[in-house]
Scaffold this motif. Structure first.
Motif, short mmCIF file in Angstrom:
data_model
loop_
_atom_site.label_atom_id
_atom_site.label_comp_id
_atom_site.label_asym_id
_atom_site.label_seq_id
_atom_site.Cartn_x
_atom_site.Cartn_y
_atom_site.Cartn_z
N GLU A 154 0.59 -1.09 0.03
CA GLU A 154 0.34 -0.14 -0.06
C GLU A 154 0.88 1.24 0.03
OE1 GLU A 154 -4.57 -1.56 2.25
OE2 GLU A 154 -2.32 -0.02 3.17
N LEU B 91 -2.47 -5.30 -3.94
CA LEU B 91 -1.38 -3.92 -4.10
C LEU B 91 -2.34 -2.52 -4.40
CD1 LEU B 91 0.89 -4.52 -7.62
CD2 LEU B 91 0.68 -5.09 -5.49
N ARG B 92 -2.47 -1.11 -3.36
CA ARG B 92 -3.19 -0.59 -3.54
C ARG B 92 -2.85 1.05 -3.41
NH1 ARG B 92 -5.58 -3.47 1.01
NH2 ARG B 92 -7.91 -3.95 0.27
N ARG B 93 -3.02 1.59 -4.26
CA ARG B 93 -1.82 3.27 -4.56
C ARG B 93 -0.24 2.90 -4.76
NH1 ARG B 93 -5.35 2.96 0.00
NH2 ARG B 93 -4.41 2.57 1.12
N THR B 94 -0.48 2.23 -5.21
CA THR B 94 0.85 1.52 -5.76
C THR B 94 1.73 1.67 -6.88
OG1 THR B 94 0.84 -0.42 -4.02
CG2 THR B 94 2.79 -0.41 -6.04
N HIS B 95 2.76 2.43 -7.28
CA HIS B 95 2.98 3.06 -7.89
C HIS B 95 4.12 2.12 -8.71
CE1 HIS B 95 5.74 6.55 -10.40
NE2 HIS B 95 4.78 5.19 -11.77
N ALA C 198 -5.92 -5.32 -6.97
CA ALA C 198 -5.03 -3.98 -7.79
C ALA C 198 -6.15 -3.33 -7.47
CB ALA C 198 -4.48 -3.89 -8.85
N CYS D 95 -3.87 2.33 -8.66
CA CYS D 95 -2.27 1.74 -9.24
C CYS D 95 -2.48 2.46 -9.91
CB CYS D 95 -2.02 0.52 -8.53
SG CYS D 95 -2.15 -0.86 -7.23
N VAL E 177 0.57 2.08 -12.84
CA VAL E 177 1.55 0.89 -14.03
C VAL E 177 2.53 1.24 -14.54
CG1 VAL E 177 1.73 -1.77 -14.61
CG2 VAL E 177 0.26 -0.86 -12.58
N THR F 177 -7.40 1.60 -11.82
CA THR F 177 -5.84 1.92 -12.29
C THR F 177 -5.43 2.22 -13.13
OG1 THR F 177 -5.43 -0.16 -10.57
CG2 THR F 177 -3.71 -0.28 -12.10
N GLY G 209 -5.63 5.37 -11.76
CA GLY G 209 -5.22 5.62 -10.57
C GLY G 209 -4.76 6.10 -9.85
#
Length: 737
Positions: free
Chosen positions: A426, A451-455, A471, A474, A476, A498, A672
């Motif tokens: 996260e 996967l949350r708020r992930t780059h 997910a 995010c 990506v 996302t 996202g």
């Protein structure tokens, strides 16, 4: 005065990959040309080779233990069991110079050593590096002190295996040089006082996986690199002091200043050189270095991360019990596989920097936990020890194994959930893992992968097999294969809100679905993909793609090989195909879809059917027309298609004309977390108001929030501007504050 953005993307500071010498010319959309360079710690001295494979080595086959003191004895004191020959040592790989023809089926260890002389003192601040090519494992010592071990070497750091030992079961390692790949580099820290004039000994224990292993390789080298104050890797530099000397050249016409995080460096326009001694905090320091003109406009710029390693904790092997790592304890170096044993817990607190050797990783075992608890402005960092080489992984394996990463940044390593393990990521960054054979994130028969708020940026693939996958929110971007490859016949697989962008190659998809049931893709944004936005492949049953936007892709959604899908409220624009259904594999049959409330406009072909594929398409706006209830062929009047704003504008024929009076097309907002703004500059105006300028790198921000500080620590709200804005005027700033 300090200015910062407070927006979802601003928490995601993605440092640019760079070498120790940085060159930025015509950077960040600015005009003009010139050279802008950065030296960390001054220009590097040439590397010093201490030990080479071609040198004359002494070696002892592991048919029995070597004599006591073998790591430090003089060559003259070695007994008759020691032979002489160059490296590599081994058999079968074709990389062997000293062939161990009797090793197969007889012994699993080989002891080698090389004495070398130092005539003149070496700067204590330079970096010591061990270069290793091996199959399957090793441990290395300098003058009897361990400097590196492979991740599959048995035992904890500092332990010495028996002569009958093998590398860890199931963790075989293939040699690289004979495949045309570079050997691995293990950072061994600063030279310090370890290389005083005199004779020294590099000793290495090679470990095979079994007596009947088909091959073995052991090829070491030892060198000194960097300069007296900094070791520079591709992703960051490392120093052992609380300040660093920065210098370089700046030949951009019109340059008036060079700044480091807003602080002025000494700049001589006549010679085009600049320098600054910059203070550092322990741990991670993120620098933004810019050349500016007299108004404050940025002419060229670059980023550089510097780790100040003032204190060090070294770990490896099996964690003895519960443990907590704090920033006050210093930089943590993981030299080989660190195992959190069953029932134990490892907690990593904010601001901690963890450096991992190429063979190192952290494994969370059955019923154990790794809790990474960073903060928005104080993340936890997992980085390659030498600043460049890929390390292994953060792994949760076994029932009840739990790995949670919150506010963390992982560089050059991967994250996996295996065989009942669970992974949660996260508010984090996972980046720069360009492996051709390993995914940056993977789940194989795991309990959960979230996967949350992930780059995620510059990586191989996100892969989930038979693992519940989620997910959401995010960003990506820039994978070298598919963005996500998710499959599982009985597991829920969900990707929502996302953004997926900038795929490379000819055959990369944003999301690739393998065998699965009721996979859901919703409110996503996919753009710049050579192949598909979403690929619904063989074995996918009733996949749901809804509320999403696809543009500048090969095909918005493809359904193939008897797979089935529901396509609801999607917009596909500026692409080769909107929806594409066909037979990819001979004998599998075409794809099948039920679709409604879609907008397919501005594509080379709206819908393509082949090989017995079918689509029931209704209540959609299809350029060129398509048979079906409620369908129409009318310009949807996008707000601004030229700027990729595909919302429906006033008077759009797609408003309220979908099924049951709903709107057609994507359901906004889509995507996202926004990408962070670039190149923030404070432009000085003649009438004194300060105009802030930046570049917008996001696809879906709704506004920019701006804060101001007089000390860079305490921040107050300054203002807000709307989406797609790149300027803000501050009339309230006090001079020199």
């Amino acid at each position: 005065m300090h200015i910062r953005f407070l927006a979802p993307a601003s928490a995601m500071l993605l440092g640019a990959a760079a070498s120790g010498i940085l060159l930025a010319g015509n950077a960040l959309g600015q005009t003009g040309s010139g050279v802008f360079t950065l030296w960390i710690g001054g220009q590097p001295a040439p590397p010093i080779s201490l030990v080479q494979p071609a040198d004359s080595w002494r070696y002892h086959p592991g048919t029995n233990a070597p004599q006591t003191g073998w790591m430090t004895l003089s060559d003259a004191a070695l007994d008759a069991t020691w032979g002489t020959g160059p490296a590599g040592f081994g058999y079968e790989d074709g990389d062997d110079v000293t062939v161990l023809s009797n090793m197969l089926n007889h012994y699993t260890t080989v002891y080698i050593r090389r004495s070398f002389d130092i005539a003149e003192p070496i700067d204590a601040g330079r970096a010591l590096e061990l270069v290793m090519d091996y199959d399957d494992g090793f441990i290395a010592w300098l003058d009897g002190q361990e400097i590196a071990r492979s991740g599959n070497a048995p035992g904890a750091v500092g332990s010495i295996p028996a002569y009958t030992a093998t590398s860890r079961a199931g963790q075989n390692h293939e040699a690289l040089l004979y495949q045309g790949l570079p050997a691995e580099v293990y950072g061994a820290g600063s030279v310090g006082g370890r290389l005083n004039p005199g004779t020294h000994v590099l000793a290495v224990l090679g470990l095979n996986s079994a007596t009947n292993s088909g091959d073995f390789s052991l090829i070491p080298a030892l060198r000194v690199t960097g300069n007296a104050s900094a070791a520079n890797g591709e992703y960051f530099s490392r120093v052992t002091t609380n300040s660093v000397q920065l210098s370089g050249s700046n030949t951009f016409a019109g340059s008036a200043r060079v700044t480091v995080n807003g602080y002025d460096a000494a700049f001589d326009p006549a010679s085009g050189t600049w320098s600054r001694t910059h203070p550092l905090q322990p741990g991670m320091n993120r620098l933004f270095i810019a050349a500016l003109d007299a108004s404050g406009a940025i002419l060229a710029s670059t980023n550089r991360d510097i780790v100040a390693e003032l204190n060090t904790v070294t770990v490896g092997g099996i964690l003895p019990g519960n443990a907590t790592w704090t920033a006050a304890g210093g930089v943590v170096r993981v030299t080989n596989l660190l195992v959190v044993p069953p029932g134990a817990a490892l907690t990593v607190q904010s601001n901690v920097v963890v450096l991992l050797s190429p063979g190192a990783g952290i494994q969370v075992s059955t019923n154990s936990t790794l809790e990474v608890a960073g903060a928005w402005d104080a993340p936890v960092f997992f980085l390659p020890a030498d600043g460049t080489s890929l390390w292994q992984e953060l792994l949760a394996v076994g029932a009840g194994a739990s790995l949670a990463l919150r506010h963390s940044e992982t560089v050059a390593g991967r994250v996996r959930a295996l065989n009942g393990g669970a992974v949660l990521v996260e508010d984090s960054i996972l980046r720069d893992f360009p492996s051709a054979t390993r995914e940056i994130v993977a789940g194989v028969s795991g309990a959960q992968l979230t996967l949350r708020r992930t780059h995620l940026a510059r990586y191989s693939e996100i892969d989930s097999r038979n693992t519940p996958f989620l997910a959401e929110d995010c960003l990506v971007e820039q994978p070298n294969v598919d963005g996500m490859d998710i499959k599982g016949t009985m597991e829920p697989l969900v990707v929502r809100r996302t953004t997926l962008r900038f795929g490379s190659g000819d055959n990369t998809d944003a999301i690739d679905l393998g065998p699965s049931l009721n996979t859901t893709i919703e409110n996503c944004l996919a753009r710049q993909w050579p192949d598909k936005g979403v690929s619904v492949g063989a074995g996918s049953v009733d996949a749901i793609v809804r509320g999403s936007l696809f543009y500048n892709v090969g095909k918005g959604v493809e359904v193939a090989d008897s797979a089935s899908a529901y396509l609801i409220n999607n917009t596909v624009a500026a692409s080769s195909n909107g929806f594409h259904l066909y037979e990819k594999t001979a004998g599998e049959g075409g794809g099948h879809a039920i679709a409604m409330n879609n907008v397919l406009w501005g594509n080379t072909q709206a819908v393509a059917l082949a090989n017995g594929s079918t689509i029931a398409l209704t209540y959609s706006d299809v350029q060129g027309g398509w048979p079906g209830e409620g369908n129409r062929d009318a310009d949807p009047l996008f707000v601004d298609a030229g700027r990729h704003d595909y919302r429906l504008g006033p008077g759009s024929p797609a408003l309220g004309t979908g099924q049951n009076g709903t709107d057609m097309g994507a359901v906004f907002p889509v995507g996202g977390i926004p990408a962070k703004p670039l190149a923030l500059a404070a432009l000085i105006q003649p009438s004194f108001p300060i105009e802030l300028a930046w570049e917008d790198d996001s696809d879906n921000e709704d506004r920019f929030l701006i804060q101001r500080s007089t000390d860079g620590t305490v921040w107050q709200p300054l203002g807000a501007v709307g989406a797609n804005t790149t300027r803000y005027t501050d009339s309230s700033a006090a001079f020199n504050q």
